[in-house]
Every structure is written in structure tokens, then in C-alpha cells.
Design a protein around this motif. Structure first.
Motif, mmCIF file in Angstrom:
data_model
loop_
_atom_site.group_PDB
_atom_site.id
_atom_site.type_symbol
_atom_site.label_atom_id
_atom_site.label_comp_id
_atom_site.label_asym_id
_atom_site.label_seq_id
_atom_site.Cartn_x
_atom_site.Cartn_y
_atom_site.Cartn_z
ATOM 1 N N LEU A 148 0.848 -1.193 0.000
ATOM 2 C CA LEU A 148 0.000 0.000 0.000
ATOM 3 C C LEU A 148 0.884 1.245 0.000
ATOM 4 O O LEU A 148 1.881 1.300 0.723
ATOM 5 C CB LEU A 148 -0.895 0.031 1.241
ATOM 6 C CG LEU A 148 -2.201 -0.768 1.227
ATOM 7 C CD1 LEU A 148 -1.919 -2.257 1.189
ATOM 8 C CD2 LEU A 148 -3.020 -0.450 2.471
ATOM 9 N N PHE A 149 0.485 2.241 -0.786
ATOM 10 C CA PHE A 149 1.267 3.462 -0.888
ATOM 11 C C PHE A 149 0.386 4.673 -0.600
ATOM 12 O O PHE A 149 -0.665 4.845 -1.220
ATOM 13 C CB PHE A 149 1.887 3.590 -2.277
ATOM 14 C CG PHE A 149 2.821 2.463 -2.626
ATOM 15 C CD1 PHE A 149 4.160 2.522 -2.283
ATOM 16 C CD2 PHE A 149 2.352 1.333 -3.285
ATOM 17 C CE1 PHE A 149 5.016 1.475 -2.581
ATOM 18 C CE2 PHE A 149 3.200 0.280 -3.588
ATOM 19 C CZ PHE A 149 4.536 0.348 -3.237
ATOM 20 N N ASN A 150 0.839 5.477 0.348
ATOM 21 C CA ASN A 150 0.207 6.755 0.662
ATOM 22 C C ASN A 150 1.067 7.837 0.023
ATOM 23 O O ASN A 150 2.175 8.112 0.477
ATOM 24 C CB ASN A 150 0.125 6.940 2.178
ATOM 25 C CG ASN A 150 -0.695 8.148 2.582
ATOM 26 O OD1 ASN A 150 -0.999 9.003 1.753
ATOM 27 N ND2 ASN A 150 -1.035 8.229 3.852
ATOM 28 N N SER A 151 0.583 8.449 -1.038
ATOM 29 C CA SER A 151 1.370 9.406 -1.814
ATOM 30 C C SER A 151 1.014 10.834 -1.412
ATOM 31 O O SER A 151 -0.147 11.223 -1.462
ATOM 32 C CB SER A 151 1.107 9.193 -3.313
ATOM 33 O OG SER A 151 1.869 10.080 -4.079
ATOM 34 N N ILE A 152 2.035 11.605 -1.015
ATOM 35 C CA ILE A 152 1.822 12.981 -0.548
ATOM 36 C C ILE A 152 2.587 13.930 -1.455
ATOM 37 O O ILE A 152 3.819 13.926 -1.478
ATOM 38 C CB ILE A 152 2.270 13.138 0.917
ATOM 39 C CG1 ILE A 152 1.479 12.154 1.792
ATOM 40 C CG2 ILE A 152 2.083 14.573 1.391
ATOM 41 C CD1 ILE A 152 1.906 12.125 3.227
ATOM 42 N N ASN A 153 1.861 14.725 -2.201
ATOM 43 C CA ASN A 153 2.457 15.590 -3.218
ATOM 44 C C ASN A 153 2.548 17.022 -2.695
ATOM 45 O O ASN A 153 1.856 17.916 -3.161
ATOM 46 C CB ASN A 153 1.612 15.531 -4.501
ATOM 47 C CG ASN A 153 2.364 16.082 -5.695
ATOM 48 O OD1 ASN A 153 3.587 15.982 -5.770
ATOM 49 N ND2 ASN A 153 1.642 16.663 -6.630
ATOM 50 N N GLU A 154 3.422 17.234 -1.689
ATOM 51 C CA GLU A 154 3.625 18.559 -1.108
ATOM 52 C C GLU A 154 5.014 19.071 -1.473
ATOM 53 O O GLU A 154 5.815 18.365 -2.086
ATOM 54 C CB GLU A 154 3.468 18.507 0.420
ATOM 55 C CG GLU A 154 2.058 18.208 0.897
ATOM 56 C CD GLU A 154 1.105 19.377 0.682
ATOM 57 O OE1 GLU A 154 1.584 20.481 0.349
ATOM 58 O OE2 GLU A 154 -0.105 19.185 0.853
ATOM 59 N N SER A 155 5.292 20.305 -1.073
ATOM 60 C CA SER A 155 6.596 20.918 -1.335
ATOM 61 C C SER A 155 7.031 21.673 -0.088
ATOM 62 O O SER A 155 6.338 22.577 0.371
ATOM 63 C CB SER A 155 6.505 21.871 -2.532
ATOM 64 O OG SER A 155 7.734 22.522 -2.747
#
Length: 335
Positions: A98-105
Motif C-alpha cells: 500500500l502506498f500513501n502518496s503525498i504531493n507537497e513541497s
């Protein structure tokens, strides 16, 4: 007079230099991390809201293996009645990832026991978000509850931040992988190489068929089926994979009601031979699950909730035979 002017000039230079240094130091203290510019070019067809899962998909599809399957944006009903949202899921011979993808900077801070983590952006703004490790545990429990055929030891979880995030100040007490996207491929490939094979190609395909029913409709076609069409995994051609339909225990077509009656009759006859109750052979709920899923092999039968080891060993072949005979009769009637 000239010396006075020169002295004033040098004093002015020192003041300007000191002002610039103070400004620079204060800026550095305001934001100790300046995210680098991403060199990832987003294609025109990628939706910004789903860009991170799609980028993860591209990485996972590069992993070695003939039977790997990738699903995106799964929504599974959790025990508390809410939807558990799984960004990306990989099914491969060594397990389910399972992958929790967080697209922050920005610069990420947080700990395993914290309710919230924070990301400090370049402009100094701090943004709070839910602990992604808690989200992974919630999603994993929802998945295991919804699909009891999946064992907990098969499932692994990852938290994947964009390459524009600094994660050196994330404090972990366990080995739960929290990493940047650029580190995922090598890390995951190493873990898969060290793990034992626990899922057969048939079971991988079966789980893929079940889980894809609860995606947002954006998952790609089965990769292993495409590979088998080009290069058969089994002698004699590509294996036929049985597609399951969404379980619905409230309605039955005339054909399914007929199969249900056959299984009820089988349970009664078998109970009379064994001098036990029909529910001990097959209870009503298990019969309904068998009717909906119509397993065509022992592997599929074992994944039906209610079909424990004892039932599979004692009645498995007979149940599969009843279902196959019923399907043949139904097909002949339609012709």
C-alpha cells in the motif's frame, strides 16, 4: 577632507553589507530548507489532483516481475462507516504493498505518535496534515476487514513524499518506510528481492480482479494478462482467468437462485449422511457468497469467506463440480 569622504564611503559599504547579511540570515532561519525545483515534466493528460498516484504507477510498473499488478485510488468501506482511500496498491508474488502518496513541497516534520504532521513551505507558511502512518494503518485494517482472504502478514505499507520535500526531521520508532519518490524504486526492489514468494500468479490475478471493482475506474488493464498474451506463462497458452462480479447478497437472478437451491440441497443431503446440521456443512451466508462469486478452482474457493480449511477439504471438489455443472447447463439453455 578626502579622508573623511573615504571613511564615509567605507562606512556606507559596511552598513549595506551588514544589512544584506542580516536579511540573508533571517531568511535562512525562516525556512531552513529550500525545496529544489522538480525536474518532473507533467504530461498534459495528467490531472494535478491525481498526478502523484500516476507518477507512482509509472515507477511501480518498472519493477521486475511477470505477474505484478498495480491499482490506483481504491475506496474501501471501513468499520466506522467511512471510506478508506488507498492511493496506489501493488500486488506481486511477495505480497501486497500500500502506498500513501503525498504531493507537497517543503520541509516535513512529524513523529510516529503525532496526530498531525507539518510541512513548512518556502514562503514560511506551515501546513498541517494527518499523520500518514495512521492513515496507512486505517487503510490496511479496512482492506483486511473487507477482504478476509488477505492475510495481515502479506501487506506492507509505504509513505511516499514528492522529491520536493525534505523528510530528514521525520522521527520514526519503527521501520515503516517514509521516503521520497526518487528513493522508492531501489528501496522497493531491494525489499521484494529479500521477501519470500507467497502469492501464486493465479491468486495475484484473482485478488486483482476483486480489488479493481473498488477503484475510481482509472486503473490500467491487467498487465500480467497482456504479458501472458505475448509470452504465455503456462504451457499451452495463456491461462484463463475467472473474472468475479461484485458480490450482491440481496438479489439473485433466476439462474443464481437455481444454483442457490442446488447448494442448499447439497448441504441437506450431506448433513444427513454425516448426521449433522445443514448449517454445519454450508450456512446460508456462505452459500450466498458461493453463488455470487462462483469459484472455479480450489484457489478461488479458499478466498470465499466462510469456506474454511475443513470445508474446502471435505466439500471443495463437490461444490466446484456443482457450480461448473450449473454453469454448463445455463450456457446450453442460452444457446
Amino acid at each position: 577632507m578626502l579622508k573623511v569622504l573615504m571613511g564615509c564611503f567605507y562606512l556606507l559599504v559596511l552598513v549595506v553589507f551588514a544589512f544584506v547579511m542580516v536579511k540573508f540570515i533571517s531568511q535562512r532561519m525562516k525556512s531552513t530548507f529550500k525545496p529544489r525545483k522538480s525536474n518532473v515534466g507533467y504530461a498534459a493528460e495528467i490531472n494535478p489532483k491525481t498526478a502523484a498516484p500516476q507518477l507512482l504507477n509509472q515507477i511501480l510498473l518498472m519493477l521486475p516481475g511477470e505477474n505484478n499488478e498495480v491499482l490506483s485510488r481504491l475506496s474501501v468501506l471501513a468499520e466506522d462507516g467511512n471510506q478508506a482511500e488507498i492511493d496506489v496498491l501493488l500486488i506481486c508474488p511477495t505480497g501486497i504493498y500500500l502506498f500513501n502518496s503525498i504531493n507537497e513541497s517543503g520541509y516535513v516534520t512529524g513523529g510516529e505518535k503525532d496526530r498531525q504532521w507539518y510541512v513548512l513551505n518556502e514562503d514560511g507558511n506551515k501546513k498541517a496534515f494527518k499523520n500518514p502512518l495512521d492513515e496507512n494503518r486505517y487503510n490496511m485494517q479496512a482492506l483486511l476487514r473487507r477482504y478476509p482472504e488477505i492475510k495481515e502478514e502479506w501487506v506492507f505499507d509505504y509513505v511516499v513524499f514528492s522529491n520536493r520535500c525534505g523528510i530528514s526531521d521525520v522521527h520514526l520508532e519503527t521501520t515503516s518506510p517514509v521516503l521520497n519518490r526518487k528513493m522508492l524504486f531501489e528501496t522497493l526492489r531491494g525489499q521484494i528481492a529479500e521477501q519470500s514468494v507467497i502469492l501464486t500468479p493465479e491468486r495475484i490475478q484473482y485478488l486483482y480482479n476483486r480489488l479493481k471493482l473498488y477503484t475510481a475506474g482509472e486503473s490500467t488493464a491487467s498487465l500480467s494478462l497482456q504479458r501472458k498474451a505475448d509470452k504465455p506463462f503456462y504451457k499451452g497458452g495463456a491461462a484463463k482467468i475467472h473474472e468475479v462480479k461484485v458480490p450482491d447478497l440481496t438479489r439473485f437472478s433466476p439462474e443464481d437462485q437455481c444454483l442457490k437451491n442446488k447448494l442448499i440441497a447439497f448441504a441437506k443431503e450431506q448433513s444427513q449422511r454425516e448426521q449433522t446440521t445443514a448449517a454445519e456443512v454450508l450456512d446460508r451466508e456462505t452459500i450466498e457468497k458461493l453463488v455470487n462469486m462462483k469459484p472455479e478452482s480450489r484457489i478461488e474457493l479458499e478466498t470465499v469467506q466462510g469456506m474454511d480449511k475443513k470445508r474446502c477439504e471435505n466439500y471443495g471438489d463437490l461444490i466446484i463440480s456443482i457450480i461448473k455443472q450449473h454453469d454448463d447447463e445455463t450456457s446450453n439453455k442460452r444457446q
